[in-house]
Design a protein around this motif. Sequence first.
Motif, mmCIF file in Angstrom:
data_model
loop_
_atom_site.group_PDB
_atom_site.id
_atom_site.type_symbol
_atom_site.label_atom_id
_atom_site.label_comp_id
_atom_site.label_asym_id
_atom_site.label_seq_id
_atom_site.Cartn_x
_atom_site.Cartn_y
_atom_site.Cartn_z
ATOM 1 N N GLU A 100 33.573 64.410 -44.615
ATOM 2 C CA GLU A 100 34.640 64.858 -43.853
ATOM 3 C C GLU A 100 34.616 64.523 -42.084
ATOM 4 N N PHE A 101 33.617 64.071 -41.880
ATOM 5 C CA PHE A 101 33.349 63.729 -40.655
ATOM 6 C C PHE A 101 33.853 62.222 -40.400
ATOM 7 N N ILE A 102 33.739 61.298 -41.583
ATOM 8 C CA ILE A 102 34.255 60.159 -41.470
ATOM 9 C C ILE A 102 35.402 59.786 -42.040
ATOM 10 N N LYS A 103 36.462 60.036 -41.334
ATOM 11 C CA LYS A 103 37.662 59.935 -42.087
ATOM 12 C C LYS A 103 38.199 58.422 -41.801
ATOM 13 N N ILE A 104 38.434 57.588 -42.670
ATOM 14 C CA ILE A 104 39.242 56.555 -42.475
ATOM 15 C C ILE A 104 40.692 56.518 -43.186
ATOM 16 N N ASP A 105 41.560 55.726 -42.953
ATOM 17 C CA ASP A 105 42.821 55.941 -43.587
ATOM 18 C C ASP A 105 42.819 55.550 -45.265
ATOM 19 N N GLU A 106 43.026 56.493 -46.164
ATOM 20 C CA GLU A 106 43.071 56.020 -47.593
ATOM 21 C C GLU A 106 44.226 55.242 -47.983
ATOM 22 N N VAL A 107 44.185 54.137 -47.697
ATOM 23 C CA VAL A 107 45.335 53.218 -48.109
ATOM 24 C C VAL A 107 45.524 53.280 -49.675
ATOM 25 N N TYR A 108 44.420 53.238 -50.285
ATOM 26 C CA TYR A 108 44.416 53.412 -51.906
ATOM 27 C C TYR A 108 43.553 54.578 -52.133
ATOM 28 N N GLU A 109 43.963 55.439 -53.203
ATOM 29 C CA GLU A 109 43.228 56.557 -53.513
ATOM 30 C C GLU A 109 43.171 56.628 -55.096
ATOM 31 N N LEU A 110 42.002 57.018 -55.670
ATOM 32 C CA LEU A 110 41.874 57.049 -57.082
ATOM 33 C C LEU A 110 42.521 58.273 -57.555
ATOM 34 N N VAL A 111 43.457 57.945 -58.626
ATOM 35 C CA VAL A 111 43.911 59.209 -59.342
ATOM 36 C C VAL A 111 43.336 59.472 -60.638
ATOM 37 N N SER A 112 43.314 58.262 -61.403
ATOM 38 C CA SER A 112 42.534 58.662 -62.753
ATOM 39 C C SER A 112 42.099 57.319 -63.182
ATOM 40 N N LEU A 113 40.630 57.396 -64.002
ATOM 41 C CA LEU A 113 40.065 56.525 -64.535
ATOM 42 C C LEU A 113 39.587 56.766 -65.913
ATOM 43 N N SER A 114 39.742 55.513 -66.673
ATOM 44 C CA SER A 114 39.033 55.878 -68.114
ATOM 45 C C SER A 114 38.570 54.426 -68.502
ATOM 46 N N ALA A 115 37.322 54.402 -68.788
ATOM 47 C CA ALA A 115 36.332 53.223 -69.086
ATOM 48 C C ALA A 115 35.912 53.304 -70.542
ATOM 49 N N ALA A 116 36.250 52.391 -71.514
ATOM 50 C CA ALA A 116 35.722 52.497 -72.715
ATOM 51 C C ALA A 116 34.890 51.435 -73.129
ATOM 52 N N GLY A 117 33.867 51.631 -74.116
ATOM 53 C CA GLY A 117 33.173 50.673 -74.840
ATOM 54 C C GLY A 117 31.975 50.301 -74.029
ATOM 55 N N SER A 118 30.838 50.770 -74.479
ATOM 56 C CA SER A 118 29.645 50.185 -73.915
ATOM 57 C C SER A 118 28.937 49.012 -74.369
ATOM 58 N N ALA A 136 30.985 43.106 -75.033
ATOM 59 C CA ALA A 136 32.159 42.504 -75.277
ATOM 60 C C ALA A 136 33.477 43.040 -75.383
ATOM 61 N N HIS A 137 33.502 44.525 -75.451
ATOM 62 C CA HIS A 137 34.480 45.111 -75.537
ATOM 63 C C HIS A 137 34.853 46.452 -74.705
ATOM 64 N N THR A 138 34.249 45.905 -73.586
ATOM 65 C CA THR A 138 34.472 47.062 -72.425
ATOM 66 C C THR A 138 35.684 46.747 -71.839
ATOM 67 N N SER A 139 36.282 47.786 -71.316
ATOM 68 C CA SER A 139 37.731 47.774 -70.701
ATOM 69 C C SER A 139 37.875 49.045 -69.711
ATOM 70 N N ALA A 140 38.525 48.919 -68.579
ATOM 71 C CA ALA A 140 38.919 50.062 -67.770
ATOM 72 C C ALA A 140 40.446 50.257 -67.470
ATOM 73 N N ALA A 141 41.041 51.416 -67.380
ATOM 74 C CA ALA A 141 42.300 51.522 -66.961
ATOM 75 C C ALA A 141 42.190 52.321 -65.787
ATOM 76 N N ILE A 142 43.023 51.951 -64.872
ATOM 77 C CA ILE A 142 42.816 52.799 -63.728
ATOM 78 C C ILE A 142 44.265 53.227 -63.120
ATOM 79 N N THR A 143 44.394 54.404 -62.407
ATOM 80 C CA THR A 143 45.713 54.529 -61.677
ATOM 81 C C THR A 143 45.173 54.953 -60.347
ATOM 82 N N ILE A 144 46.059 54.361 -59.280
ATOM 83 C CA ILE A 144 45.899 54.657 -57.918
ATOM 84 C C ILE A 144 47.023 55.030 -57.033
#
Length: 502
Positions: A381-399, A402-410
């Motif tokens: 809270e004290f260290i505010k920088i402009d959030e040019v990009y903000e994480l909305v959602s993330l889903s990562a699959a496959g441990s 060879a088959h690991t993928s991530a889908a992201i919304t920002i």
Amino acid sequence: MNDKIIIFDTTLRDGEQSPGASMNTAEKLRVAMQLERLGVDVIEAGFAAASPGDFEAVSQIAKQASTIKVCSLSRATQNDIKAAGEALVHAKNRRIHTFIATSPIHMEYKLKMTPNEVIKRAVEAVEYARTFCDDVEFSCEDAGRSDISFLKEITDAVIAAGASTINLPDTVGYRLPHELSQMIATMVEFVNNRAIISVHNHNDLGLATANSLACIQAGARQVECTINGIGERAGNAALEEIVMALKTRADIFAPLHTGIITKEIYPTSRLIASITGIEPQPNKAIVGKNAFAHESGIHQDGMLKHRQTYEIISAADIGIEADTLVLGKHSGRHAFKDKLARLGYELSEEALNEAFDKFKLLADKKKEVFDDDIREIVANEFIKIDEVYELVSLSAAGSNKAHTSAAITIKNEGELKSDASLGNGVMDAIFKAIDRSTGTKGVLKDYQVRAVSSGKDAMAKVTVKVKFEGAKTVTGHGLDVDTATASAKAYLNALNSYLCKA
Ligand code: KIV
Ligand code: ZN
């Protein structure tokens, strides 16, 4: 001679020279405000001439500091001194710190200057610095390996030119306590109260604190140090060690004393560790995780019978309070505010509301919310920088790698952007998905994950160091009970910090 030891903190300058410790302006401001609260006398806010970012940080700190003296480092050149003077112009109390090397090896190989040329340059630097402010400190870099007769000669000349503090650094951490004690005693006698003698010891042989204490006993009245001992190579003398040694061994050092509010030591140490991602080693004196832990049965038994059997400092004296009131999802705003006050935080109404919302979100996922969880939430809270990009959602699959993928919304300027990537493991997939969705390309230099408190549901604090094109490595932090989400937040935080600086 004065009995007050002037504490000159250089966490934001020498400390920032630790590999990977670079901070953005918002972080430096937050640290400066905490150092003021800690009771530091002089703060070396940076090296104004080093870059536009450094200039900006020094000048922001100069504007906001109220009681503390703000100082900028400068080599003994007109350009550096001018930048320092201009960055400090709004400070209520200011100092320019200028330096040049005085050891034979530095003068011959690094500066390629004769001793007479070095003296001339030093005098010109001090005279020029005095045109910007009345308080000028001069350092004889590598004084620890300089000839004492040359130290006297240059000291005489810079005092005549207007320097009021003479700093004698053991730049390479080479000297032993009795050697520095002799050097300082000789210089104190020679200077004869015409200036304050200061010391600045590096820790290459693990002697920085012992050397600083020996120098104080020999008459030094300013000591330069950093929080957690961070700094160039093996670091600088640690502020917390010097201050607590002077206090705990008042039987030896009194009437010498500092103006440090020792209860602010632990919060300050945590803030620096949290911002830089450099944790003190667990057995680090005063602020290490184990500094007050008693493991063996014999010690525990002794402690129960009489604390002083095995404890020379009380944890409460440096601001570690027993975590008696643990918050949870039923805790209300009042309990949260009360906890913040006890941890020493004063938040504006707006920051309090935001921190409380974050606390509620966390308490929904985590049964018990500890003091360290709250410290981390509030640090953001004290260290505010402009959030040019903000994480909305993330889903990562496959441990399976060879088959690991991530889908992201920002979110970027109100617009949602989604993308996905395959990767060589979950983190690789997440960071690549962020690179794709933001059109940037970062090279991950360091990745650390730490449980903020105890329990299987502990919050993860991820710290990344990322190099973006054309920039120094930047640090980013992310906090979440889910490690993958904390990692994505940390990477985006580094990117936002890079974009703020650019
Ligand atoms: O270690 C050193 O000599 C320094 C000077 C610039 C004071 O950091
Ligand atoms: Zn140094």
